[in-house]
Scaffold this motif. Structure first.
Motif, PDB file in Angstrom:
ATOM      1  N   GLY A 226      19.705  57.969  32.590  1.00  0.00           N
ATOM      2  CA  GLY A 226      18.963  58.159  33.822  1.00  0.00           C
ATOM      3  C   GLY A 226      19.651  59.154  34.729  1.00  0.00           C
ATOM      4  O   GLY A 226      20.638  59.807  34.366  1.00  0.00           O
ATOM      5  N   VAL A 227      19.116  59.256  35.948  1.00  0.00           N
ATOM      6  CA  VAL A 227      19.615  60.201  36.944  1.00  0.00           C
ATOM      7  C   VAL A 227      19.749  59.481  38.277  1.00  0.00           C
ATOM      8  O   VAL A 227      18.843  58.743  38.686  1.00  0.00           O
ATOM      9  N   VAL A 228      20.876  59.695  38.949  1.00  0.00           N
ATOM     10  CA  VAL A 228      21.085  59.192  40.307  1.00  0.00           C
ATOM     11  C   VAL A 228      21.297  60.393  41.216  1.00  0.00           C
ATOM     12  O   VAL A 228      22.216  61.184  41.005  1.00  0.00           O
ATOM     13  N   ARG A 229      20.430  60.517  42.240  1.00  0.00           N
ATOM     14  CA  ARG A 229      20.509  61.663  43.148  1.00  0.00           C
ATOM     15  C   ARG A 229      20.774  61.194  44.574  1.00  0.00           C
ATOM     16  O   ARG A 229      20.006  60.426  45.136  1.00  0.00           O
ATOM     17  N   PHE A 230      21.855  61.668  45.155  1.00  0.00           N
ATOM     18  CA  PHE A 230      22.156  61.456  46.560  1.00  0.00           C
ATOM     19  C   PHE A 230      21.700  62.709  47.308  1.00  0.00           C
ATOM     20  O   PHE A 230      22.188  63.807  47.032  1.00  0.00           O
ATOM     21  N   GLU A 231      20.759  62.546  48.267  1.00  0.00           N
ATOM     22  CA  GLU A 231      20.115  63.715  48.853  1.00  0.00           C
ATOM     23  C   GLU A 231      20.062  63.642  50.375  1.00  0.00           C
ATOM     24  O   GLU A 231      20.013  62.561  50.965  1.00  0.00           O
ATOM     25  N   ARG A 232      20.051  64.844  50.974  1.00  0.00           N
ATOM     26  CA  ARG A 232      19.813  65.008  52.396  1.00  0.00           C
ATOM     27  C   ARG A 232      18.517  65.782  52.572  1.00  0.00           C
ATOM     28  O   ARG A 232      18.231  66.719  51.825  1.00  0.00           O
ATOM     29  N   ASP A 233      17.736  65.409  53.584  1.00  0.00           N
ATOM     30  CA  ASP A 233      16.427  66.017  53.787  1.00  0.00           C
ATOM     31  C   ASP A 233      16.531  67.323  54.566  1.00  0.00           C
ATOM     32  O   ASP A 233      17.404  67.490  55.426  1.00  0.00           O
TER      33      ASP A 233
END
Length: 692
Positions: free
Chosen positions: A150-157
Motif C-alpha cells: 500500500g501507500v501512506v501519504r502525509f500531505e499539506r494542502d
C-alpha cells in the motif's frame, strides 16, 4: 482469546466507514479531508474502497503520535515492529519495508541505516501535516513504484486565492507518563498573491516501564522546523518552495547501538495549474532534494560495555542523498471518463563511514565510502470511468526502469573482517511493470457499495535486501531476484444514519518473495559462522479487515474492528514469518459538541504460527507469543472554538505484554534483557490544543 475476538467482531466492528457515491470525481476524492470530531480519534472512516483519509493533527488514543509509525499503529490492518520508544517500522497486512511506500508531500523518503534504525516514518512529524491518506493493497500506480502492501501519504494542502489577507495558527502540547513532553506550533498567512507556512515540533521522553515495572532503554528527543513560501500566480496557478530540517536521538532496547543523530535536510518546489481548457484539466509538477545523515554508536546514550564484537567505542555514520520529481497531467475527456498521465523519478546515493575506536580514530575525520547507487524512472496512467449509472471502473498501469550499482570493494564480515566483494562494480538494470483494475457497484435499496479489484506489482529489491545482507552462497546479495505479487481485493461499504459498515478481504500470491533469514549456516567459508541472508521464496497471504459503527441519537456510540492475516512460505512449507496475530477492538463512548468520553478495549490473540529466524529487513521471528487484552479510557472537552483539552489513560490495568511483531530484547547495561521489547505499562496523558 480468538473466540472472544470473533464474537466481538460479529457484534460490532471499528473504523468509521462511509459509502462513497460512484459519481464522485478523482479530483474531489483527492481533495476531501475528513473532519474528525471530537479531538480524540479512535476510529477512522473509509471514504472510498481501500482508502482512508485522516486528520493528521488530531489527538489519537493510544497516546497522540510522535512519529509516522505511531500515527499508523491504531489503524486496523497496521502493526508496528517495536525497537524502543520511537522509530518503529510499520507493517500493513503482514508486510512492510519498501513494500509499503511512505511519502511526504509527494516526496520519497528513505532512511540511511543498514539496520533500519531510521525507517521513513522516523522522519515524519504528523502534526505538521494536514492529512494522511492511506491506500491499501496494489490499487494505485500514481505514488511511486513497488507498493504491493500500500501507500501512506502525509500531505499539506495548497491554499486557494482570497480577496482579503488571512492568518491562522495552532499550538499543541502533550504531557504524559515517563517524561513524555511534546510541543508543536504552526502558523499560516495568506495574502492576495502570496502565502507562507511555518511549523515546528519538539518531543522528548524518558525510558518507559512495562506493566511489571521493568525499565526499557527507550528514551528519545526529536525536533523539526519547516517553512513554505508560495506565489498564487493567478486564480488557477500556485508555485511554492519549502525548506524542512529535523534531527533527534533515540535509545534502542533491541541492539548494541543507539541512534544519536537523525538529521534530515529537505528542499522542494511544487507547481500547480488549473487549465480549464479542452480535455486537459490540471498540471502538477514537483522536484525535491532529501539528505539524511544518521549516526549510531554504542556509548553516547548508554553505559559503554566492551564486548567481543565491539571492544571499543564504535560509531557508524551512513547517509543517503535522494533527488526526485514528478509531473502529472489530469484529463477529463468526458463527464464519464477522468484519467491522469504522469512520470516520476528518483536517484539515491548511499555512503557510510565508521570507526571501531572513536577515541583514537574519530569518524568525523574519515572519508565517506560510497557503497550503492539506485536510479528509477517511471511512467504511469490511472483512470476512473463511469460505465452507465451504476458501474465504475478504476484502472491503472505503470512501467519502471531501475538501475543499481554495487560500489563496495569489500564487505565487512562479522568476527572475520573485510573480505573482497564478489559483485564489486557490478550493475543491474530492469524494466518492471505494475497495474490494477477495480470495479465498484452500488447495491439496490441503499445497501451500500461493493467492489472487487486485482493488482500486480513487480518490486525491485531495496538497499537493505541487496547491500546489507548476504546471499546463501556468497558474501553479496546484489543478485537477489525482483519480487512480484498478484493480489485480489474485494469488499463492501455501507453508510446509514445510525450504522456504518466496512468489510474488505484480500488474497495475494508472491513469486520470488524476498525473505530475510538470520542464523543461516554458511558453508565453505574460512570458518564456521552464522549469517543473515536475502533469499527468494514463493509465498501467499490472505486476510480481512472488518468494521461496524453504531450511532445512537443521544450521542452514545459503539464500535469494534477486526484484522486478520495469514501467510505461507510455500517454498519451505512453513508459515510466512512476521505475520501479526488476530486482533480486535471494541469501543463504547459518548460524544457531544463540547465533550466526549470513551472506553477502548484491544484484544490480541496468541500467535503460534512462526518461522524462527525468518522475516523481513526489520526483524525475524523470535518464537510464539501470548495473547493479551489492553483497556484504555479517554475524554475531551472543547472549551470554545479555539481551545480544547483531551486526556486519556492507556493500558489502564498496567498489563505487562509484548507484541508478536517486536525486535528481540538486547543486552543493555543496567537494563533487564527480555525475549521481546515489551510495551509500556500504564500511560496517563494530557493534550491541549489552541487554535487562533
Amino acid at each position: 482469546m480468538s473466540k472472544i475476538i470473533s464474537i466481538s467482531a460479529v457484534a460490532f466492528v471499528s473504523t468509521l466507514t462511509v459509502f462513497s457515491q460512484s459519481s464522485e470525481s478523482l479530483d474531489e476524492k483527492e481533495k476531501k479531508v475528513v473532519d474528525l470530531q471530537p479531538i480524540v480519534v479512535t476510529t477512522q472512516r473509509e471514504e472510498i474502497p481501500l482508502k482512508l483519509e485522516l486528520d493528521a493533527s488530531a489527538a489519537i488514543q493510544p497516546i497522540p503520535a510522535q512519529d509516522g509509525a505511531d500515527f499508523l499503529k491504531h489503524i486496523p490492518g497496521f502493526s508496528i515492529i517495536r525497537k524502543g520508544g520511537i522509530d518503529g517500522d510499520p507493517v500493513l497486512r503482514g508486510v512492510g519495508g519498501s513494500r509499503l511506500s511512505v511519502s511526504v508531500d509527494g516526496e520519497t523518503i528513505l532512511g540511511g541505516c543498514g539496520q533500519r534504525m531510521d525507517p521513513p516514518t522516523a522522519y515524519v512529524f504528523p502534526t505538521s501535516f494536514d492529512r494522511v491518506i492511506i491506500t491499501k493493497g496494489p490499487q494505485t500506480v500514481m505514488h511511486g513504484p513497488g507498493n504491493s502492501a500500500g501507500v501512506v501519504r502525509f500531505e499539506r494542502d495548497l491554499p486557494h486565492p482570497t480577496d482579503v489577507s488571512t492568518s491562522s495558527g495552532n499550538v499543541y502540547s502533550n504531557i504524559a507518563s515517563f517524561g513524555r513532553f511534546d510541543l508543536g506550533a504552526s502558523y499560516r498567512w495568506q495574502g492576495e498573491k502570496m502565502y507562507t507556512r511555518l511549523n515546528g515540533t519538539h518531543s522528548t521522553a524518558d525510558d518507559y516501564e512495562t506493566g511489571k515495572g521493568i525499565s526499557v532503554h527507550s528514551g528519545y528527543e526529536r525536533w523539526s522546523l519547516g517553512a513554505t513560501a508560495g506565489w498564487m500566480m493567478d486564480e488557477e496557478s500556485n508555485l511554492e518552495v519549502s525548506v524542512n530540517t529535523s534531527d533527534g536521538e533515540a535509545s534502542y532496547a533491541d541492539r548494541l547501538m543507539d541512534g544519536v543523530k537523525f538529521a534530515r535536510e529537505n528542499v522542494a518546489t511544487r507547481y500547480y495549474k488549473e487549465m480549464n481548457t479542452g480535455i486537459l484539466e490540471r498540471v502538477e509538477a514537483q522536484v525535491y532534494y532529501n539528505y539524511v545523515d544518521h549516526v549510531m554508536d554504542n556509548h553516547s546514550l548508554r553505559v559503554f560495555t566492551p564486548n567481543k564484537m565491539m571492544p571499543n567505542p564504535t560509531v557508524s555514520n551512513p547517509d543517503r542523498l535522494t533527488y526526485g520529481g514528478k509531473t502529472i497531467f489530469y484529463f477529463n475527456s468526458s463527464e464519464m471518463n477522468e484519467w491522469a498521465l504522469g512520470v516520476d523519478f528518483q536517484i539515491n546515493e548511499h555512503s557510510v563511514r565508521k570507526t571501531m575506536n572513536q577515541s583514537k580514530m574519530p569518524y568525523e575525520v574519515m572519508d565517506r565510502i560510497d557503497d550503492a547507487t539506485f536510479k528509477q524512472a517511471g511512467v504511469f496512467v490511472e483512470s476512473e470511468m463511469i460505465l452507465g449509472e451504476d458501474w465504475t471502473l478504476v484502472w491503472g498501469g505503470r512501467a519502471d526502469f531501475w538501475y543499481a550499482e554495487d560500489l563496495r570493494k569489500a564487505i565487512n564480515v562479522m568476527m572475520v573482517g573485510p573480505k573482497a566483494n564478489p559483485t564489486s562494480g557490478a550493475d543491474r538494470s530492469q524494466v518492471l511493470p505494475s497495474g490494477f483494475v477495480r470495479i465498484e457497484h452500488p447495491l439496490k435499496d441503499d445497501w451500500g457499495q461493493w467492489y472487487a479489484g486485482v493488482g500486480y506489482v513487480s518490486r525491485f529489491p531495496d538497499y537493505w535486501e541487496l547491500f546489507s545482507k548476504e546471499s546463501t552462497t556468497t558474501l553479496s546479495a546484489f543478485e537477489t531476484d525482483e519480487e512480484s505479487i498478484l493480489q485480489v481485493d474485494v469488499g463492501w461499504l455501507l453508510e446509514r444514519e445510525n450504522v456504518a459498515v466496512s468489510v474488505s478481504a484480500f488474497a495475494a500470491k508472491y513469486d520470488n518473495f524476498i525473505l530475510i533469514q538470520s542464523a543461516y549456516a554458511k558453508a565453505g567459508m574460512a570458518m564456521n559462522r552464522m549469517a543473515t541472508v536475502s533469499r527468494n521464496v514463493d509465498a501467499t497471504t490472505h486476510g480481512l479487515e472488518a468494521s461496524l459503527l453504531l450511532r445512537g441519537g443521544n450521542g452514545l456510540y459503539s464500535s469494534a474492528s477486526l484484522a486478520y492475516v495469514k501467510g505461507e512460505n510455500t517454498t519451505d512449507d512453513l508459515p510466512l514469518a512476521q505475520i501479526p496475530p488476530l486482533e480486535g477492538r471494541i469501543e463504547l463512548g459518548y460524544r457531544s459538541d463540547t465533550w466526549s468520553a470513551g472506553f477502548l478495549t484491544r484484544l490480541v490473540d496468541a500467535q503460534d504460527r512462526f518461522s524462527k529466524n525468518q522475516g523481513n529487513i526489520v526483524g525475524q521471528d523470535i518464537g510464539p507469543s501470548d495473547g493479551f487484552a489492553v483497556f484504555s479510557v479517554h475524554g475531551s472537552y472543547r472549551v470554545n472554538e479555539s481551545f480544547a483539552l483531551a486526556a486519556g489513560v492507556d493500558n489502564l490495568l498496567d498489563e505487562a505484554y509484548a507484541e508478536h511483531l517486536s525486535r528481540a530484547g538486547g543486552a543493555v547495561a543496567g537494563f533487564t534483557q527480555t525475549t521481546r521489547v515489551n510495551e509500556p505499562g500504564r500511560v496517563i496523558w494530557l493534550r491541549a490544543d489552541l487554535r487562533f
